[in-house]
Scaffold this motif. Structure first.
Motif, PDB file in Angstrom:
ATOM      1  N   GLY A  42      11.838   6.024  22.447  1.00  0.00           N
ATOM      2  CA  GLY A  42      13.252   6.259  22.179  1.00  0.00           C
ATOM      3  C   GLY A  42      13.743   5.449  20.992  1.00  0.00           C
ATOM      4  N   LEU A  43      13.290   4.206  20.887  1.00  0.00           N
ATOM      5  CA  LEU A  43      13.651   3.370  19.742  1.00  0.00           C
ATOM      6  C   LEU A  43      13.034   3.913  18.456  1.00  0.00           C
ATOM      7  CD1 LEU A  43      13.273  -0.163  21.357  1.00  0.00           C
ATOM      8  CD2 LEU A  43      15.396   0.883  20.541  1.00  0.00           C
ATOM      9  N   ASP A  65      12.581   7.024  17.788  1.00  0.00           N
ATOM     10  CA  ASP A  65      13.408   8.164  17.402  1.00  0.00           C
ATOM     11  C   ASP A  65      14.779   7.747  16.887  1.00  0.00           C
ATOM     12  OD1 ASP A  65      11.463  10.001  17.980  1.00  0.00           O
ATOM     13  OD2 ASP A  65      12.195  10.437  19.987  1.00  0.00           O
ATOM     14  N   SER A  66      15.286   6.609  17.376  1.00  0.00           N
ATOM     15  CA  SER A  66      16.665   6.246  17.032  1.00  0.00           C
ATOM     16  C   SER A  66      16.779   5.170  15.961  1.00  0.00           C
ATOM     17  CB  SER A  66      17.415   5.772  18.292  1.00  0.00           C
ATOM     18  OG  SER A  66      16.791   4.632  18.864  1.00  0.00           O
ATOM     19  N   THR A  67      15.676   4.477  15.640  1.00  0.00           N
ATOM     20  CA  THR A  67      15.772   3.379  14.673  1.00  0.00           C
ATOM     21  C   THR A  67      14.859   3.538  13.465  1.00  0.00           C
ATOM     22  OG1 THR A  67      14.095   2.004  15.794  1.00  0.00           O
ATOM     23  CG2 THR A  67      16.395   1.751  16.510  1.00  0.00           C
ATOM     24  N   TRP A  75       7.242   7.217  10.677  1.00  0.00           N
ATOM     25  CA  TRP A  75       7.625   7.821  11.953  1.00  0.00           C
ATOM     26  C   TRP A  75       6.665   8.948  12.316  1.00  0.00           C
ATOM     27  CZ3 TRP A  75       9.422  12.864  12.948  1.00  0.00           C
ATOM     28  CH2 TRP A  75       9.956  13.069  14.228  1.00  0.00           C
TER      29      TRP A  75
END
Length: 310
Positions: free
Chosen positions: A145-146, A148-150, A157
Motif C-alpha cells: 500500500g505504501l 502504491d501511495s508513496t 515502482w
C-alpha cells in the motif's frame, strides 16, 4: 559504473517485491492450514504438513511431520528465503540496497517488521502463531500500500510490482498444482480459497463458499481479483511494456502468451487442461524472470554497497 549501479537497484527492487509477496503468501497458507486443523481435530496432521511442504517445494522426508516442525522451517527459519522470516530478511536487505529508490515509509515498514519478528516468534511458541502470521499479512499489505501511495509510477515502482506479480502467479500455481496433481495429500477447495485470501471475494462472485473445481477457475481466470493468475499476468505485462519491452521481447513474450491463453480459454475444457496449464504457467514465469535478469541485470563482478546502520 552508473549502469551497473542502476542494474543493482533494479534487481534489489524486483526481489524486494518478490520476497514480501512470498512472505505474505506463505503466511496466508500456514494460517489457512492451521485453522483447518483446529476446525477438524480428526484431520491427519502429517498429511496436512506434507501438503504444505509440497506447495512450497520442500522435501518432507520419510519421518512423520508435525505442525511445529513446519512452522520452524516455513515461518521462523531466518536462513532460508523459503520461510517467512528468511524472505522478509532478504526483502529488508534488498530494500536497504535500494534506499534511494524506495520511500522512507516503505523502508521503515520493512525494518520495523523485521525487528518485531523476534518477539512475535517467542510469543508464538507460548500462545500459538496466529499473531505472528497476522503481523506478516498486515505489514505486507502495508508495504505494498505504501508502494502504491508513496512512490512515483516510474521504473522503480514497476520493478517492485513486477516482482510481486511474478511471485503471485507462482504461489497461485503452487497451490493449485498440489490440489490437482498430488491427490495423496491435496488440500480441499475451501482451504485453497482461504490460503489465497480469496474466500470472501469468491463468495461475493458466486454467492457462497466454494467446494468445487470452480475455485480453480476463479483463482486462474478472474479478471478483477488481484491474486488471480490472469490479473497478476496482466499487471506483469503492463509493467514490462512500460519498461520499454516490445511484444516479442523474451521477458514479455511468455507472459503475454499465457495471459492471452487464459483470456480465451474454453471454460468447459479447463478441468482437462489444468495440469498442463499450471505447468506452462510456472514455466512462463520462470522464463520471464530469467529474461528480465539477463536484460536488466547484466553486470559483471561484485558491487560493494555501503551498509548503513539498521
Amino acid at each position: 559504473m552508473n549502469d551497473v549501479i542502476l542494474s543493482r537497484i533494479a534487481e534489489a527492487l524486483i526481489w524486494t517485491g518478490r520476497y514480501v509477496e512470498r512472505a505474505d503468501a506463505t503466511g496466508r497458507i500456514l494460517d489457512a492450514y492451521l485453522h483447518r486443523l483446529l476446525e477438524d481435530p480428526w484431520r491427519d496432521e502429517d498429511v496436512a504438513c506434507r501438503s504444505l511442504y509440497a506447495i512450497l517445494g520442500v522435501d518432507a522426508g520419510d519421518e512423520r511431520v508435525d505442525m511445529q516442525q513446519v512452522l520452524d522451517q516455513l515461518a521462523f527459519d531466518a536462513r532460508s528465503t523459503c520461510s517467512i522470516e528468511g524472505a522478509l530478511g532478504a526483502a529488508r536487505l534488498n530494500a536497504r540496497s535500494a534506499r534511494e529508490a524506495v520511500s522512507s515509509e516503505m523502508w521503515e515498514c520493512l525494518n520495523s517488521t523485521w525487528h518485531a519478528l523476534a518477539d512475535q516468534r517467542l510469543a508464538a511458541r507460548r500462545t500459538g502463531p496466529y499473531a505472528y502470521l497476522e503481523l506478516v499479512r498486515r505489514r505486507a499489505a502495508l508495504f505494498f500500500g505504501l508502494a502504491d501511495s508513496t512512490m512515483s509510477r516510474d521504473d522503480s515502482w514497476r520493478f517492485v510490482v513486477l516482482g510481486r506479480s511474478l511471485e503471485r502467479v507462482d504461489m497461485t500455481v503452487r497451490l493449485l498444482s498440489v490440489r490437482v496433481l498430488d491427490a495423496a495429500h491435496a488440500p480441499d477447495w475451501p482451504t485453497l480459497l482461504s490460503a489465497s485470501g480469496a474466500d470472501e471475494a469468491y463468495a461475493r462472485v458466486y454467492g457462497g463458499f466454494g467446494d468445487t473445481p470452480r475455485v480453480a477457475e476463479f483463482l486462474l481466470l478472474d479478471r478483477d481479483f488481484p491474486r488471480s493468475a490472469l490479473h497478476a499476468l496482466t499487471t506483469a505485462e503492463e509493467c514490462l511494456a512500460a519498461l520499454g519491452r516490445p511484444r516479442q521481447d523474451p521477458a514479455r513474450r511468455p507472459i503475454g502468451r499465457m495471459r492471452t491463453r487464459l483470456e480465451y480459454l474454453d471454460l468447459s475444457a479447463l478441468e482437462d487442461q489444468l495440469p498442463l496449464l499450471l505447468k506452462d504457467l510456472q514455466q512462463a514465469c520462470m522464463a520471464s524472470a530469467e529474461a528480465v535478469a539477463e536484460k536488466f541485470f547484466p553486470y559483471q563482478g561484485p558491487v560493494e554497497w555501503a551498509q548503513e546502520g539498521a
